[in-house]
Design a protein around this motif. Structure first.
Motif, PDB file in Angstrom:
ATOM      1  N   ILE A 192       0.816  -1.145  -0.168  1.00  0.00           N
ATOM      2  CA  ILE A 192      -0.237   0.231  -0.069  1.00  0.00           C
ATOM      3  C   ILE A 192       1.037   1.350  -0.156  1.00  0.00           C
ATOM      4  N   TRP A 193       1.933   1.258   0.959  1.00  0.00           N
ATOM      5  CA  TRP A 193       2.985   2.174   0.754  1.00  0.00           C
ATOM      6  C   TRP A 193       3.414   2.452  -0.509  1.00  0.00           C
ATOM      7  N   LEU A 194       3.910   1.231  -1.085  1.00  0.00           N
ATOM      8  CA  LEU A 194       4.534   1.464  -2.384  1.00  0.00           C
ATOM      9  C   LEU A 194       3.918   1.886  -3.488  1.00  0.00           C
ATOM     10  N   TYR A 195       2.403   1.701  -3.132  1.00  0.00           N
ATOM     11  CA  TYR A 195       1.432   2.273  -4.355  1.00  0.00           C
ATOM     12  C   TYR A 195       1.455   3.762  -4.436  1.00  0.00           C
ATOM     13  N   LYS A 196       1.515   4.337  -3.001  1.00  0.00           N
ATOM     14  CA  LYS A 196       1.587   5.953  -3.050  1.00  0.00           C
ATOM     15  C   LYS A 196       2.821   6.240  -3.405  1.00  0.00           C
ATOM     16  N   HIS A 197       3.969   5.404  -3.097  1.00  0.00           N
ATOM     17  CA  HIS A 197       5.368   6.056  -3.515  1.00  0.00           C
ATOM     18  C   HIS A 197       5.502   6.138  -4.801  1.00  0.00           C
ATOM     19  N   LEU A 198       4.976   5.218  -5.796  1.00  0.00           N
ATOM     20  CA  LEU A 198       5.121   5.164  -7.154  1.00  0.00           C
ATOM     21  C   LEU A 198       4.040   5.854  -7.909  1.00  0.00           C
ATOM     22  N   THR A 199       2.854   6.310  -7.462  1.00  0.00           N
ATOM     23  CA  THR A 199       1.817   6.945  -8.075  1.00  0.00           C
ATOM     24  C   THR A 199       1.579   8.143  -7.664  1.00  0.00           C
ATOM     25  N   GLY A 200       1.777   8.497  -6.385  1.00  0.00           N
ATOM     26  CA  GLY A 200       1.856   9.699  -5.749  1.00  0.00           C
ATOM     27  C   GLY A 200       0.176   9.920  -5.213  1.00  0.00           C
ATOM     28  N   ARG A 201      -0.652   8.473  -5.378  1.00  0.00           N
ATOM     29  CA  ARG A 201      -1.763   8.660  -4.746  1.00  0.00           C
ATOM     30  C   ARG A 201      -2.185   7.532  -3.716  1.00  0.00           C
ATOM     31  N   ASP A 202      -3.072   7.715  -2.773  1.00  0.00           N
ATOM     32  CA  ASP A 202      -3.497   6.829  -2.013  1.00  0.00           C
ATOM     33  C   ASP A 202      -4.205   5.723  -2.689  1.00  0.00           C
ATOM     34  N   LEU A 203      -4.058   4.593  -2.229  1.00  0.00           N
ATOM     35  CA  LEU A 203      -5.059   3.364  -2.675  1.00  0.00           C
ATOM     36  C   LEU A 203      -6.282   3.611  -2.032  1.00  0.00           C
ATOM     37  N   ASP A 204      -7.473   3.433  -3.189  1.00  0.00           N
ATOM     38  CA  ASP A 204      -8.663   3.581  -2.448  1.00  0.00           C
ATOM     39  C   ASP A 204      -9.346   2.427  -2.224  1.00  0.00           C
ATOM     40  N   SER A 205      -8.412   1.491  -1.516  1.00  0.00           N
ATOM     41  CA  SER A 205      -8.992   0.166  -1.071  1.00  0.00           C
ATOM     42  C   SER A 205      -8.201  -0.124   0.076  1.00  0.00           C
ATOM     43  N   PRO A 206      -8.703  -0.582   1.280  1.00  0.00           N
ATOM     44  CA  PRO A 206      -8.027  -0.961   2.367  1.00  0.00           C
ATOM     45  C   PRO A 206      -7.370  -2.355   2.336  1.00  0.00           C
ATOM     46  N   PHE A 207      -7.455  -3.075   1.065  1.00  0.00           N
ATOM     47  CA  PHE A 207      -6.895  -4.292   0.876  1.00  0.00           C
ATOM     48  C   PHE A 207      -5.510  -4.129  -0.358  1.00  0.00           C
ATOM     49  N   ALA A 208      -4.337  -4.493   0.166  1.00  0.00           N
ATOM     50  CA  ALA A 208      -3.346  -4.360  -0.812  1.00  0.00           C
ATOM     51  C   ALA A 208      -3.467  -5.171  -1.768  1.00  0.00           C
ATOM     52  N   THR A 209      -3.904  -6.361  -1.726  1.00  0.00           N
ATOM     53  CA  THR A 209      -3.952  -7.225  -2.942  1.00  0.00           C
ATOM     54  C   THR A 209      -5.000  -6.960  -3.996  1.00  0.00           C
ATOM     55  N   ASP A 210      -5.635  -5.675  -3.671  1.00  0.00           N
ATOM     56  CA  ASP A 210      -6.476  -5.046  -4.863  1.00  0.00           C
ATOM     57  C   ASP A 210      -5.270  -4.223  -6.049  1.00  0.00           C
ATOM     58  N   VAL A 211      -4.195  -3.952  -5.499  1.00  0.00           N
ATOM     59  CA  VAL A 211      -3.432  -3.533  -6.439  1.00  0.00           C
ATOM     60  C   VAL A 211      -2.837  -4.668  -7.561  1.00  0.00           C
ATOM     61  N   LEU A 212      -2.770  -5.893  -6.911  1.00  0.00           N
ATOM     62  CA  LEU A 212      -2.277  -6.974  -7.680  1.00  0.00           C
ATOM     63  C   LEU A 212      -3.435  -7.216  -8.705  1.00  0.00           C
ATOM     64  N   LEU A 213      -4.809  -7.111  -8.283  1.00  0.00           N
ATOM     65  CA  LEU A 213      -5.882  -7.606  -9.103  1.00  0.00           C
ATOM     66  C   LEU A 213      -6.237  -6.408 -10.101  1.00  0.00           C
ATOM     67  N   SER A 214      -5.964  -5.408 -10.040  1.00  0.00           N
ATOM     68  CA  SER A 214      -6.528  -4.182 -10.702  1.00  0.00           C
ATOM     69  C   SER A 214      -6.089  -4.195 -12.208  1.00  0.00           C
ATOM     70  N   ASN A 215      -6.752  -3.740 -13.170  1.00  0.00           N
ATOM     71  CA  ASN A 215      -6.202  -3.510 -14.668  1.00  0.00           C
ATOM     72  C   ASN A 215      -5.962  -1.999 -14.726  1.00  0.00           C
ATOM     73  N   ASP A 216      -6.133  -1.119 -14.007  1.00  0.00           N
ATOM     74  CA  ASP A 216      -5.479   0.064 -13.902  1.00  0.00           C
ATOM     75  C   ASP A 216      -3.865   0.158 -14.265  1.00  0.00           C
ATOM     76  N   GLU A 217      -3.615   0.962 -15.030  1.00  0.00           N
ATOM     77  CA  GLU A 217      -2.258   1.145 -15.762  1.00  0.00           C
ATOM     78  C   GLU A 217      -1.094   1.110 -14.516  1.00  0.00           C
ATOM     79  N   ASP A 218      -1.696   2.157 -13.722  1.00  0.00           N
ATOM     80  CA  ASP A 218      -0.823   2.564 -12.574  1.00  0.00           C
ATOM     81  C   ASP A 218      -0.508   1.446 -11.627  1.00  0.00           C
TER      82      ASP A 218
END
Ligand SMILES: [Zn+2]
Length: 306
Positions: A192-218
């Motif tokens: 979740i921290w890495l998401y913010k560090h690399l995109t500049g945005r907060d992840l809009d989910s409390p679940f870190a695994t959503d980053v791994l499942l998303s089709n969003d380019e970021d």
């Protein structure tokens, strides 16, 4: 009968197993994280209640989330009430018997090496990728714990310089007192921290695994960095332990795509021509902690000096 207890930062799970390690029943309580006396009372009451239900005294093995020194003194950042206390002596006194104690991640590895996904392999590296990064190495079905009980505690390995440079990572402070431990970047909260560090945005989910499942380019870019980071850190463990198989548990392991992508993300050198070990999901999943603790207790009963 064998009782296994797994202590986490939010809950204590107790499970009873029969002599063949078949699951019988389980109970949960919330963890009194800041109060040592209440912790000892809660755990011992859980044991007595379980024994009342099964009608006999059982062996007791417990897994704690932290470091346990050879005297039994514990250092548990997630359960601060236990830090600096001889939790093992406290529980033994209250329960009136010798108990077996291990680290929760080592118990996970022990369970998976004995009847789990690592059964039949000589060197089993068990790793947990969840709210933290834990690990344990089993050789011939026994935990190789090292002289300080910290062998394979990979979450507190320091960040490889190649990753620090590739992703411009600052040194983050860790609960263990060091800076730059890989747990701060590659655990669930690390992702979740890495998401913010690399995109500049907060992840809009409390679940870190959503980053791994998303089709969003970021999110895909962050997922790629995360897989790269995990594989690079795991490749260091290959140099230390050269295991035959890596068994993965914890929340992130439930995303099978992560495990499928890891072998392909290992750095080429110095593994050219070498076999990267199989990377598989845990057989007993979230139950491996209590099951491994019960195995510890079972062995204690047979071998009082082990
Ligand atoms: Zn650390």
């Amino acid at each position: 009968m064998h009782i296994g207890i797994d202590v986490g930062g939010t809950k204590i799970e107790l499970a009873v197993f029969d002599r063949d390690l078949t699951f019988v029943n389980a109970w949960r309580e919330s963890t009194p994280t800041d109060d040592y006396a209440r912790f000892i009372k809660t755990v011992s009451n859980m044991v007595f209640a379980a024994e009342q239900e099964i009608g006999s005294q059982a062996s007791v093995g417990i897994g704690l989330p932290g470091m346990i020194d050879p005297r039994g003194v514990t250092n548990c950042p997630n359960v601060p009430g236990l830090t600096g206390k001889n939790t093992v002596a406290g529980l033994e006194q209250k329960l009136g018997r010798t108990i077996a104690v291990g680290n929760d991640a080592r118990n996970f590895a022990l369970s998976e090496a004995n009847g789990g996904a690592g059964e039949g392999y000589e060197r089993v590296l068990g790793i947990i990728i969840g709210s933290g990064l834990g690990g344990g190495l089993c050789i011939n079905g026994k935990v190789f714990s090292g002289s300080n009980n910290i062998a394979a505690e990979w979450g507190h390995m320091l960040l490889p310089a190649v990753l620090q440079q590739r992703y411009d990572l600052p040194l983050r402070e860790c609960g263990c007192g060091a800076s730059g431990c890989i747990e701060q970047y590659f655990s669930g909260p690390g992702l979740i921290w890495l998401y913010k560090h690399l995109t500049g945005r907060d992840l809009d989910s409390p679940f870190a695994t959503d980053v791994l499942l998303s089709n969003d380019e970021d999110a895909k870019r962050v997922a790629d960095a995360y897989i790269d980071g995990l594989a690079t850190c795991l490749s260091q463990l290959l140099i230390y332990y050269d295991p035959d198989i890596i068994v993965v548990g914890g929340g992130v392991s439930k995303e099978t795509e992560v495990l499928a992508r890891l072998p392909g993300a290992f750095p080429n050198a110095p593994y050219e021509g070498k076999q990267i070990p199989e990377i598989v999901r845990a057989k007993f999943g979230d139950s491996s902690g209590v099951r491994g603790a019960a195995i510890l207790g079972k062995r204690l009963k047979k071998m009082p000096t082990a």
